[in-house]
Design a protein around this motif. Structure first.
Motif, PDB file in Angstrom:
ATOM      1  N   ARG A 139      16.648 -25.999   3.633  1.00  0.00           N
ATOM      2  CA  ARG A 139      15.627 -24.868   3.724  1.00  0.00           C
ATOM      3  C   ARG A 139      14.337 -25.884   4.262  1.00  0.00           C
ATOM      4  O   ARG A 139      13.446 -25.273   4.940  1.00  0.00           O
ATOM      5  CB  ARG A 139      15.316 -24.571   2.188  1.00  0.00           C
ATOM      6  N   ASP A 140      14.318 -27.131   3.898  1.00  0.00           N
ATOM      7  CA  ASP A 140      13.148 -28.039   4.444  1.00  0.00           C
ATOM      8  C   ASP A 140      13.137 -28.725   5.528  1.00  0.00           C
ATOM      9  O   ASP A 140      12.226 -29.307   6.166  1.00  0.00           O
ATOM     10  CB  ASP A 140      12.485 -28.802   3.286  1.00  0.00           C
ATOM     11  N   ASP A 141      14.576 -28.884   6.263  1.00  0.00           N
ATOM     12  CA  ASP A 141      14.592 -29.791   7.363  1.00  0.00           C
ATOM     13  C   ASP A 141      14.424 -29.033   8.598  1.00  0.00           C
ATOM     14  O   ASP A 141      14.459 -27.650   8.587  1.00  0.00           O
ATOM     15  CB  ASP A 141      16.182 -30.144   7.246  1.00  0.00           C
ATOM     16  N   PHE A 142      13.837 -29.751   9.595  1.00  0.00           N
ATOM     17  CA  PHE A 142      13.480 -29.248  10.877  1.00  0.00           C
ATOM     18  C   PHE A 142      12.032 -28.186  10.351  1.00  0.00           C
ATOM     19  O   PHE A 142      11.867 -27.203  11.249  1.00  0.00           O
ATOM     20  CB  PHE A 142      14.589 -28.796  11.682  1.00  0.00           C
ATOM     21  N   GLY A 143      11.336 -28.412   9.190  1.00  0.00           N
ATOM     22  CA  GLY A 143      10.040 -27.771   9.199  1.00  0.00           C
ATOM     23  C   GLY A 143      10.440 -26.897   7.927  1.00  0.00           C
ATOM     24  O   GLY A 143      11.236 -26.162   7.817  1.00  0.00           O
ATOM     25  N   SER A 144       9.439 -26.809   7.131  1.00  0.00           N
ATOM     26  CA  SER A 144       9.432 -26.185   5.843  1.00  0.00           C
ATOM     27  C   SER A 144       9.094 -24.816   6.057  1.00  0.00           C
ATOM     28  O   SER A 144       8.514 -24.425   7.046  1.00  0.00           O
ATOM     29  CB  SER A 144       8.585 -26.649   4.758  1.00  0.00           C
ATOM     30  N   GLU A 145       9.154 -23.874   5.012  1.00  0.00           N
ATOM     31  CA  GLU A 145       8.749 -22.435   5.052  1.00  0.00           C
ATOM     32  C   GLU A 145       7.211 -22.613   5.547  1.00  0.00           C
ATOM     33  O   GLU A 145       6.634 -21.771   6.501  1.00  0.00           O
ATOM     34  CB  GLU A 145       8.898 -21.495   4.043  1.00  0.00           C
ATOM     35  N   THR A 146       6.488 -23.278   4.807  1.00  0.00           N
ATOM     36  CA  THR A 146       5.161 -23.323   5.084  1.00  0.00           C
ATOM     37  C   THR A 146       4.703 -23.479   6.132  1.00  0.00           C
ATOM     38  O   THR A 146       3.785 -23.187   7.236  1.00  0.00           O
ATOM     39  CB  THR A 146       4.344 -24.199   3.888  1.00  0.00           C
ATOM     40  N   GLU A 147       5.183 -24.960   7.006  1.00  0.00           N
ATOM     41  CA  GLU A 147       5.057 -25.159   8.292  1.00  0.00           C
ATOM     42  C   GLU A 147       5.218 -24.330   9.260  1.00  0.00           C
ATOM     43  O   GLU A 147       4.443 -23.874  10.142  1.00  0.00           O
ATOM     44  CB  GLU A 147       5.698 -26.527   8.766  1.00  0.00           C
ATOM     45  N   TRP A 148       6.407 -23.631   9.119  1.00  0.00           N
ATOM     46  CA  TRP A 148       6.745 -22.547  10.137  1.00  0.00           C
ATOM     47  C   TRP A 148       5.771 -21.253   9.982  1.00  0.00           C
ATOM     48  O   TRP A 148       5.500 -20.703  10.917  1.00  0.00           O
ATOM     49  CB  TRP A 148       8.185 -22.237  10.134  1.00  0.00           C
ATOM     50  N   ALA A 149       5.335 -20.893   8.679  1.00  0.00           N
ATOM     51  CA  ALA A 149       4.584 -19.767   8.557  1.00  0.00           C
ATOM     52  C   ALA A 149       2.984 -20.266   9.272  1.00  0.00           C
ATOM     53  O   ALA A 149       2.632 -19.160   9.620  1.00  0.00           O
ATOM     54  CB  ALA A 149       4.359 -19.437   7.050  1.00  0.00           C
ATOM     55  N   GLU A 150       2.684 -21.349   9.289  1.00  0.00           N
ATOM     56  CA  GLU A 150       1.353 -21.695   9.894  1.00  0.00           C
ATOM     57  C   GLU A 150       1.619 -21.536  11.386  1.00  0.00           C
ATOM     58  O   GLU A 150       0.710 -21.073  11.974  1.00  0.00           O
ATOM     59  CB  GLU A 150       1.063 -23.239   9.315  1.00  0.00           C
ATOM     60  N   ARG A 151       2.689 -22.048  11.848  1.00  0.00           N
ATOM     61  CA  ARG A 151       3.179 -21.837  13.396  1.00  0.00           C
ATOM     62  C   ARG A 151       2.870 -20.251  13.673  1.00  0.00           C
ATOM     63  O   ARG A 151       2.576 -19.936  14.780  1.00  0.00           O
ATOM     64  CB  ARG A 151       4.221 -22.483  13.513  1.00  0.00           C
ATOM     65  N   LEU A 152       3.832 -19.521  13.003  1.00  0.00           N
ATOM     66  CA  LEU A 152       3.842 -18.180  13.222  1.00  0.00           C
ATOM     67  C   LEU A 152       2.504 -17.517  13.028  1.00  0.00           C
ATOM     68  O   LEU A 152       2.379 -16.365  14.058  1.00  0.00           O
ATOM     69  CB  LEU A 152       4.978 -17.527  12.344  1.00  0.00           C
ATOM     70  N   GLY A 153       1.685 -17.724  12.140  1.00  0.00           N
ATOM     71  CA  GLY A 153       0.514 -17.053  11.785  1.00  0.00           C
ATOM     72  C   GLY A 153      -0.320 -17.422  12.902  1.00  0.00           C
ATOM     73  O   GLY A 153      -1.107 -16.639  13.495  1.00  0.00           O
ATOM     74  N   GLY A 154      -0.254 -18.495  13.552  1.00  0.00           N
ATOM     75  CA  GLY A 154      -1.199 -19.111  14.898  1.00  0.00           C
ATOM     76  C   GLY A 154      -0.735 -18.454  15.973  1.00  0.00           C
ATOM     77  O   GLY A 154      -1.651 -18.049  16.864  1.00  0.00           O
TER      78      GLY A 154
END
Length: 304
Positions: free
Chosen positions: A272-287
């Motif tokens: 779940r957290d490897d290669f980026g957590s949910e929060t990190e990917w959510a920030e990228r997706l939102g951006g």
């Protein structure tokens, strides 16, 4: 599987390799199969010769920080290296922009602190000017592309493990009796199993969409980034919810060391957290969505 036949590999399509990772996760295979698959792809992209034995990959800026010295030695510290103690070589992707360096380091040159967890236990790896067996100073890939491919692998593994967890949980609920009947007959348990099935279906669909985007558009395309981010977020959510539901239905049995459910749920928590957590990917997706603007949102969404 992802290595060209001329270099001794199978020359499989990307989807076939993702399928291998998913199947191995479904059986909690205690070997770094997915990691070796991913590391082999990076080495081929860098034009490096494939070594014998199992491998793993760590990416600068994702798993920790790495530095390549002028004498082709590598230094770095990585907090989340899956099954590092079970591999023969470590592939280190160094640099953030295009033309990253890729170094192949024998694992015997690394200092490993064993981590906790299931099959995909997270180890800490430290390199102190370790001599690279071989090194590519300029490559066609970027660290972000390697991380995206790793995220899709983890999403596929989550989907595979959840498929097994659903099957096991339904089987347990059908056999375990309380008050003279199987607990699967109780409405509350049926509701929990339905929720679990929904989480599995969402993870399978999201990870499948990411695989499709990688195949259709390739890494580096914004449509692929959208699909990968969405998959990693949704599969991460399914991993959290699915593990919680499975343990709730199993009760105390689910926490017993001799019962194999924990092998799968611990893997879920790591992937779940490897290669980026949910929060990190959510920030990228939102951006990404914000940068495209409101008028482009629907077109971006439906392109995936």
């Amino acid at each position: 599987a992802w290595i060209d036949e001329g270099l001794g590999g199978g020359g499989f399509a990307l989807a076939d390799g993702f399928g291998i990772a998913r199947t191995a996760a479904r059986y909690a295979a205690p070997v770094p199969l997915a990691e070796t698959l991913l590391a082999g792809w990076v080495l081929e992209q860098a034009g490096c010769v494939m070594p014998q034995g199992a491998m793993n990959i760590v990416v600068d800026g994702v798993h920790g920080h790495a530095e390549l010295h002028d004498d082709d030695t590598v230094s770095g510290r990585f907090e989340r290296a899956a099954m590092a103690r079970r591999v023969d070589h470590l592939v280190v992707v160094i640099g953030q922009g295009p033309g990253v360096s890729v170094a192949l380091v024998p694992i015997g040159l690394a200092q490993i602190t064993q981590g906790q967890g299931g099959v995909a236990a997270s180890d800490r790896v430290e390199l102190a000017r370790a001599a690279a067996a071989q090194c590519s100073l300029t490559t066609a890939i970027t660290a972000d592309e390697a991380a995206q491919l790793g995220a899709v692998v983890r999403a596929q593994q989550i989907a595979g493990a959840l498929e097994h967890i659903l099957e096991r949980t339904v089987g347990y609920a059908s056999e375990r009796k309380q008050f003279g009947r199987a607990i699967a007959k109780f409405q509350a348990v049926q509701h929990a199993l339905t929720q679990l099935a929904g989480e599995v279906a969402a993870a399978v669909a999201a990870s499948g969409a990411a695989v499709s985007a990688v195949e259709r558009y390739g890494l580096g395309d914004e449509r692929t980034l959208f699909a990968v981010a969405a998959a990693k977020i949704r599969c991460g959510q399914s991993a959290s919810e699915g593990a919680a539901i499975a343990h709730q239905v199993h009760g105390a049995m689910g926490f017993a060391a001799e019962y194999p459910l924990h092998l799968f749920t611990k893997n879920l928590w790591f992937w779940r957290d490897d290669f980026g957590s949910e929060t990190e990917w959510a920030e990228r997706l939102g951006g990404l969505v914000a940068s495209r603007g409101a008028d482009d949102y629907w077109a971006t969404l439906t392109a995936v």
